[in-house]
Design a protein around this motif. Structure first.
Motif, PDB file in Angstrom:
ATOM      1  N   UNK A  18       1.234  14.169 -12.354  1.00 51.37           N
ATOM      2  CA  UNK A  18       1.628  14.218 -13.767  1.00 51.37           C
ATOM      3  C   UNK A  18       0.478  14.642 -14.678  1.00 51.37           C
ATOM      4  N   UNK A  19      -0.694  14.851 -14.131  1.00 55.86           N
ATOM      5  CA  UNK A  19      -1.885  15.250 -14.904  1.00 55.86           C
ATOM      6  C   UNK A  19      -2.207  14.269 -16.028  1.00 55.86           C
ATOM      7  N   UNK A  20      -2.064  12.985 -15.748  1.00 50.88           N
ATOM      8  CA  UNK A  20      -2.429  11.958 -16.717  1.00 50.88           C
ATOM      9  C   UNK A  20      -1.339  11.574 -17.705  1.00 50.88           C
ATOM     10  N   UNK A  21      -0.154  12.158 -17.592  1.00 48.81           N
ATOM     11  CA  UNK A  21       0.938  11.805 -18.503  1.00 48.81           C
ATOM     12  C   UNK A  21       1.643  10.512 -18.110  1.00 48.81           C
ATOM     13  N   UNK A  22       1.405  10.042 -16.910  1.00 46.31           N
ATOM     14  CA  UNK A  22       2.071   8.856 -16.379  1.00 46.31           C
ATOM     15  C   UNK A  22       1.023   7.828 -15.983  1.00 46.31           C
ATOM     16  N   UNK A  23       1.199   6.583 -16.438  1.00 49.04           N
ATOM     17  CA  UNK A  23       0.241   5.541 -16.057  1.00 49.04           C
ATOM     18  C   UNK A  23       0.559   5.039 -14.653  1.00 49.04           C
ATOM     19  N   UNK A  24      -0.436   4.429 -14.018  1.00 50.90           N
ATOM     20  CA  UNK A  24      -0.240   3.913 -12.671  1.00 50.90           C
ATOM     21  C   UNK A  24       0.828   2.827 -12.669  1.00 50.90           C
ATOM     22  N   UNK A  25       0.857   1.983 -13.689  1.00 51.86           N
ATOM     23  CA  UNK A  25       1.839   0.906 -13.765  1.00 51.86           C
ATOM     24  C   UNK A  25       3.269   1.453 -13.795  1.00 51.86           C
ATOM     25  N   UNK A  26       3.496   2.432 -14.637  1.00 53.31           N
ATOM     26  CA  UNK A  26       4.832   3.037 -14.739  1.00 53.31           C
ATOM     27  C   UNK A  26       5.196   3.746 -13.438  1.00 53.31           C
ATOM     28  N   UNK A  86       0.801  -1.223   0.000  1.00 50.79           N
ATOM     29  CA  UNK A  86       0.000   0.000   0.000  1.00 50.79           C
ATOM     30  C   UNK A  86       0.838   1.280   0.000  1.00 50.79           C
ATOM     31  N   UNK A  87       1.997   1.275   0.645  1.00 47.71           N
ATOM     32  CA  UNK A  87       2.832   2.477   0.671  1.00 47.71           C
ATOM     33  C   UNK A  87       3.323   2.831  -0.733  1.00 47.71           C
ATOM     34  N   UNK A  88       3.821   1.835  -1.455  1.00 44.72           N
ATOM     35  CA  UNK A  88       4.279   2.070  -2.820  1.00 44.72           C
ATOM     36  C   UNK A  88       3.120   2.522  -3.696  1.00 44.72           C
ATOM     37  N   UNK A  89       1.971   1.899  -3.538  1.00 44.43           N
ATOM     38  CA  UNK A  89       0.799   2.256  -4.335  1.00 44.43           C
ATOM     39  C   UNK A  89       0.337   3.679  -4.045  1.00 44.43           C
ATOM     40  N   UNK A  90       0.405   4.081  -2.783  1.00 48.47           N
ATOM     41  CA  UNK A  90       0.007   5.435  -2.422  1.00 48.47           C
ATOM     42  C   UNK A  90       0.925   6.468  -3.079  1.00 48.47           C
ATOM     43  N   UNK A  91       2.230   6.215  -3.023  1.00 49.41           N
ATOM     44  CA  UNK A  91       3.177   7.139  -3.658  1.00 49.41           C
ATOM     45  C   UNK A  91       2.989   7.157  -5.175  1.00 49.41           C
ATOM     46  N   UNK A  92       2.699   6.004  -5.767  1.00 48.40           N
ATOM     47  CA  UNK A  92       2.470   5.936  -7.210  1.00 48.40           C
ATOM     48  C   UNK A  92       1.208   6.711  -7.587  1.00 48.40           C
ATOM     49  N   UNK A  93       0.171   6.587  -6.796  1.00 49.20           N
ATOM     50  CA  UNK A  93      -1.067   7.325  -7.064  1.00 49.20           C
ATOM     51  C   UNK A  93      -0.829   8.824  -7.029  1.00 49.20           C
ATOM     52  N   UNK A  94      -0.031   9.269  -6.060  1.00 47.28           N
ATOM     53  CA  UNK A  94       0.301  10.693  -5.970  1.00 47.28           C
ATOM     54  C   UNK A  94       1.100  11.149  -7.187  1.00 47.28           C
ATOM     55  N   UNK A  95       2.014  10.291  -7.681  1.00 44.86           N
ATOM     56  CA  UNK A  95       2.812  10.635  -8.860  1.00 44.86           C
ATOM     57  C   UNK A  95       1.928  10.746 -10.101  1.00 44.86           C
ATOM     58  N   UNK A  96       0.954   9.841 -10.227  1.00 43.93           N
ATOM     59  CA  UNK A  96       0.027   9.890 -11.374  1.00 43.93           C
ATOM     60  C   UNK A  96      -0.789  11.174 -11.328  1.00 43.93           C
ATOM     61  N   UNK A  97      -1.294  11.527 -10.167  1.00 41.45           N
ATOM     62  CA  UNK A  97      -2.088  12.752 -10.041  1.00 41.45           C
ATOM     63  C   UNK A  97      -1.248  13.988 -10.333  1.00 41.45           C
TER      64      UNK A  97
END
Length: 77
Positions: free
Chosen positions: A25-33, A12-23
């Motif tokens: 990036x304004x949609x330029x970055x996928x959740x997987x990346x 969950x910690x990694x996923x939370x940080x990834x979600x913040x990175x996606x938000x």
């Protein structure tokens, strides 16, 4: 279950940080990346596993230090 759900449950910690990175990036970055980048940033020791996943072989590379014999030769008497 799909990969995203597994990632949220197991890391969950990694996923939370990834979600913040996606938000951010304004949609330029996928959740997987974003998840993979975040995972390697938080756990640099897992970089080999990430690289193996991108090659598609499913085989994790062995440590190069264990594959090659030492090149240091003993001194002659």
């Amino acid at each position: 279950m799909n990969t995203t759900i597994w990632r949220w449950l197991l890391s969950p910690r990694t996923s939370w940080h990834a979600r913040r990175a996606v938000r951010a990036s304004n949609g330029d970055l996928s959740f997987d990346v974003a998840w993979r980048q975040t995972r390697v940033r938080l756990h640099p020791d897992e970089a080999d596993y990430r690289a193996a996943g991108h090659r598609g072989t499913g085989v994790v590379p062995e440590d190069s230090a264990t594959e090659q014999p030492s090149t240091i030769k003993p001194e002659a008497p």
